[in-house]
Design a protein around this motif. Structure first.
Motif, PDB file in Angstrom:
ATOM      1  N   SER A 134       0.855  -1.185   0.000  1.00 24.51           N
ATOM      2  CA  SER A 134       0.000   0.000   0.000  1.00 24.51           C
ATOM      3  C   SER A 134       0.887   1.229   0.000  1.00 24.51           C
ATOM      4  N   ALA A 135       0.426   2.280  -0.651  1.00 24.74           N
ATOM      5  CA  ALA A 135       1.195   3.523  -0.671  1.00 24.74           C
ATOM      6  C   ALA A 135       1.129   4.241   0.673  1.00 24.74           C
ATOM      7  N   GLU A 136       0.130   3.923   1.464  1.00 22.86           N
ATOM      8  CA  GLU A 136      -0.065   4.624   2.739  1.00 22.86           C
ATOM      9  C   GLU A 136       0.905   4.109   3.791  1.00 22.86           C
ATOM     10  N   LEU A 137       1.568   5.045   4.466  1.00 19.04           N
ATOM     11  CA  LEU A 137       2.481   4.698   5.548  1.00 19.04           C
ATOM     12  C   LEU A 137       1.731   4.686   6.870  1.00 19.04           C
ATOM     13  N   SER A 138       2.194   3.839   7.776  1.00 21.74           N
ATOM     14  CA  SER A 138       1.617   3.825   9.113  1.00 21.74           C
ATOM     15  C   SER A 138       2.054   5.074   9.869  1.00 21.74           C
ATOM     16  N   ALA A 139       1.391   5.355  10.980  1.00 24.25           N
ATOM     17  CA  ALA A 139       1.768   6.508  11.807  1.00 24.25           C
ATOM     18  C   ALA A 139       3.204   6.372  12.291  1.00 24.25           C
ATOM     19  N   ASP A 140       3.621   5.150  12.618  1.00 20.17           N
ATOM     20  CA  ASP A 140       4.989   4.921  13.085  1.00 20.17           C
ATOM     21  C   ASP A 140       5.996   5.195  11.975  1.00 20.17           C
ATOM     22  N   GLU A 141       5.672   4.780  10.754  1.00 18.73           N
ATOM     23  CA  GLU A 141       6.569   5.013   9.627  1.00 18.73           C
ATOM     24  C   GLU A 141       6.673   6.502   9.308  1.00 18.73           C
ATOM     25  N   LEU A 142       5.550   7.191   9.364  1.00 10.35           N
ATOM     26  CA  LEU A 142       5.568   8.635   9.128  1.00 10.35           C
ATOM     27  C   LEU A 142       6.421   9.340  10.179  1.00 10.35           C
ATOM     28  N   ALA A 143       6.301   8.923  11.431  1.00  9.83           N
ATOM     29  CA  ALA A 143       7.077   9.540  12.506  1.00  9.83           C
ATOM     30  C   ALA A 143       8.563   9.255  12.335  1.00  9.83           C
ATOM     31  N   GLN A 144       8.893   8.049  11.905  1.00  8.06           N
ATOM     32  CA  GLN A 144      10.301   7.701  11.700  1.00  8.06           C
ATOM     33  C   GLN A 144      10.929   8.563  10.606  1.00  8.06           C
ATOM     34  N   PHE A 145      10.225   8.727   9.506  1.00  4.46           N
ATOM     35  CA  PHE A 145      10.769   9.539   8.421  1.00  4.46           C
ATOM     36  C   PHE A 145      10.845  11.008   8.841  1.00  4.46           C
ATOM     37  N   ALA A 146       9.853  11.476   9.582  1.00  2.00           N
ATOM     38  CA  ALA A 146       9.891  12.856  10.083  1.00  2.00           C
ATOM     39  C   ALA A 146      11.061  13.055  11.030  1.00  2.00           C
ATOM     40  N   ALA A 147      11.363  12.061  11.863  1.00  7.11           N
ATOM     41  CA  ALA A 147      12.480  12.169  12.803  1.00  7.11           C
ATOM     42  C   ALA A 147      13.797  12.330  12.062  1.00  7.11           C
ATOM     43  N   ARG A 148      13.950  11.595  10.991  1.00  7.60           N
ATOM     44  CA  ARG A 148      15.166  11.707  10.172  1.00  7.60           C
ATOM     45  C   ARG A 148      15.323  13.120   9.620  1.00  7.60           C
ATOM     46  N   ASN A 149      14.226  13.675   9.088  1.00  6.12           N
ATOM     47  CA  ASN A 149      14.277  15.018   8.519  1.00  6.12           C
ATOM     48  C   ASN A 149      14.466  16.085   9.593  1.00  6.12           C
ATOM     49  N   THR A 150      13.845  15.897  10.751  1.00  2.00           N
ATOM     50  CA  THR A 150      13.992  16.851  11.851  1.00  2.00           C
ATOM     51  C   THR A 150      15.441  16.929  12.301  1.00  2.00           C
ATOM     52  N   ALA A 151      16.086  15.782  12.438  1.00  2.00           N
ATOM     53  CA  ALA A 151      17.494  15.771  12.829  1.00  2.00           C
ATOM     54  C   ALA A 151      18.362  16.445  11.770  1.00  2.00           C
ATOM     55  N   GLY A 152      18.080  16.160  10.517  1.00  2.00           N
ATOM     56  CA  GLY A 152      18.880  16.742   9.441  1.00  2.00           C
ATOM     57  C   GLY A 152      18.827  18.256   9.407  1.00  2.00           C
ATOM     58  N   GLY A 207      32.912  13.862  14.219  1.00  2.00           N
ATOM     59  CA  GLY A 207      31.883  14.594  13.498  1.00  2.00           C
ATOM     60  C   GLY A 207      30.503  13.990  13.534  1.00  2.00           C
ATOM     61  N   HIS A 208      30.310  12.902  14.281  1.00  2.00           N
ATOM     62  CA  HIS A 208      29.013  12.235  14.329  1.00  2.00           C
ATOM     63  C   HIS A 208      28.108  12.883  15.381  1.00  2.00           C
ATOM     64  N   TYR A 209      26.803  12.762  15.156  1.00  2.00           N
ATOM     65  CA  TYR A 209      25.806  13.329  16.073  1.00  2.00           C
ATOM     66  C   TYR A 209      24.783  12.270  16.483  1.00  2.00           C
ATOM     67  N   ARG A 210      24.250  12.454  17.697  1.00  4.16           N
ATOM     68  CA  ARG A 210      23.108  11.669  18.171  1.00  4.16           C
ATOM     69  C   ARG A 210      21.990  12.629  18.562  1.00  4.16           C
ATOM     70  N   PHE A 211      20.785  12.368  18.069  1.00  2.00           N
ATOM     71  CA  PHE A 211      19.622  13.193  18.383  1.00  2.00           C
ATOM     72  C   PHE A 211      18.582  12.370  19.126  1.00  2.00           C
ATOM     73  N   HIS A 212      17.957  12.986  20.122  1.00  2.00           N
ATOM     74  CA  HIS A 212      16.773  12.429  20.753  1.00  2.00           C
ATOM     75  C   HIS A 212      15.582  13.204  20.180  1.00  2.00           C
ATOM     76  N   ILE A 213      14.697  12.493  19.497  1.00  2.00           N
ATOM     77  CA  ILE A 213      13.583  13.108  18.777  1.00  2.00           C
ATOM     78  C   ILE A 213      12.267  12.625  19.381  1.00  2.00           C
ATOM     79  N   SER A 214      11.285  13.504  19.442  1.00  2.00           N
ATOM     80  CA  SER A 214       9.972  13.176  20.007  1.00  2.00           C
ATOM     81  C   SER A 214       9.299  12.041  19.248  1.00  2.00           C
ATOM     82  N   ALA A 215       8.295  11.438  19.876  1.00  2.00           N
ATOM     83  CA  ALA A 215       7.624  10.275  19.294  1.00  2.00           C
ATOM     84  C   ALA A 215       6.976  10.581  17.952  1.00  2.00           C
ATOM     85  N   ASP A 216       6.535  11.817  17.757  1.00  2.00           N
ATOM     86  CA  ASP A 216       5.919  12.167  16.464  1.00  2.00           C
ATOM     87  C   ASP A 216       6.952  12.548  15.408  1.00  2.00           C
ATOM     88  N   GLY A 217       8.221  12.564  15.812  1.00  2.00           N
ATOM     89  CA  GLY A 217       9.299  12.827  14.866  1.00  2.00           C
ATOM     90  C   GLY A 217       9.539  14.283  14.542  1.00  2.00           C
TER      91      GLY A 217
END
Length: 266
Positions: A116-134, A177-187
């Motif tokens: 399915s093209a639709e992502l789960s809420a968890d998948e959406l949050a994971q991708f958002a977390a990646r972008n938020t950190a970036g 040069g590496h970083y670690r981010f703690h990101i909220s559950a919604d990403g």
């Protein structure tokens, strides 16, 4: 670190930053118990390798060219290993496109259409977390490209995101040069950003050789009293022992095995 199929990897998974080297005052970072450090470092390595193997499979299935419209991927646990889900659409509204399951031996299976093209809420949050950190990377920038790894936070409801300095030079190990981010559950919110080194440090793999034998790389660590998960990751990725010096202690990181080195009495 260097991955195969670099052009696609840089296009889809890496975060471009200005190649600026800014030295900032090191701040002590959070450390996990040794066993958890080893587990996290291994998980980072496995996700990084899975993404690379899946990328190879996608390229092979696409005639060597990246399909149009891809915006990245997410990696999730699968009954057979890890599922690398390639995404299309817009970053603010991603859609599932192709799946590749990478098994426990880190071998990539066939490329399949997402059910399915639709992502789960968890998948959406994971991708958002990646972008938020970036978007929140700090002033210490030791590479033009950073690779992202995203895992569930073992101590909270949110995500841990690592931005890992990368290189296109096969003999170079980016130790700093590496970083670690703690990101909220919604990403969407950075709860804490941690700079995992005091500065940039690219090490030549040839420094790990002595008398024709592999002895390992040695680095000073000023932001933590023990090795970090990135040292486990780098040791596994480069198949090299890494020795970290923390104050008056020396630690050996040999893959997922972390131990303190007994120094001879003076």
């Amino acid at each position: 670190m260097i991955r195969p199929t670099l052009a696609l990897v840089l296009a889809l998974s890496s975060i471009s930053v200005a190649p600026v080297v800014a030295q900032t005052r090191p701040t002590t970072v959070e450390v996990y118990p040794i066993a958890e450090t080893a587990r996290l470092g291994t998980a980072i390595w496995r996700q990084d390798v899975a993404a690379a193997r899946a990328t190879d499979a996608l390229l092979a299935a696409s005639g060597g060219q990246a399909p149009q419209g891809l915006i990245g991927w997410i990696v999730s646990p699968d009954a057979n290993g890890q599922r690398v889900r390639f995404l299309s659409g817009q970053p603010a509204a991603p859609q599932a496109y192709k799946d590749v399951v990478v098994d426990s031996e880190l071998k990539a299976g066939p490329v399949t259409d997402a059910a399915s093209a639709e992502l789960s809420a968890d998948e959406l949050a994971q991708f958002a977390a990646r972008n938020t950190a970036g978007q929140a990377i700090g002033p210490l920038r030791c590479a033009a490209q950073y690779n992202a790894v995203i895992l569930k936070d073992p101590q909270g409801e949110g995500w841990l995101v690592w931005l890992l300095a990368s290189t296109t030079q096969a003999n170079i190990v980016p130790m700093g040069g590496h970083y670690r981010f703690h990101i909220s559950a919604d990403g969407r919110t950075v709860e804490k950003r941690e700079q995992l080194s005091g500065g940039c440090l690219d090490m030549d793999r040839s420094q790990a050789q002595q008398g024709g034998q592999t002895v390992g790389l040695v680095t000073n660590l000023v932001v933590a009293p023990q090795p970090l998960e990135v040292h486990v990751f780098l040791s596994l990725l480069n198949q090299l022992p890494i020795y970290t010096v923390t104050g008056d202690k020396v630690w050996q990181v040999r893959g997922a095995r972390i131990s303190q080195v007994r120094m001879p009495a003076r």
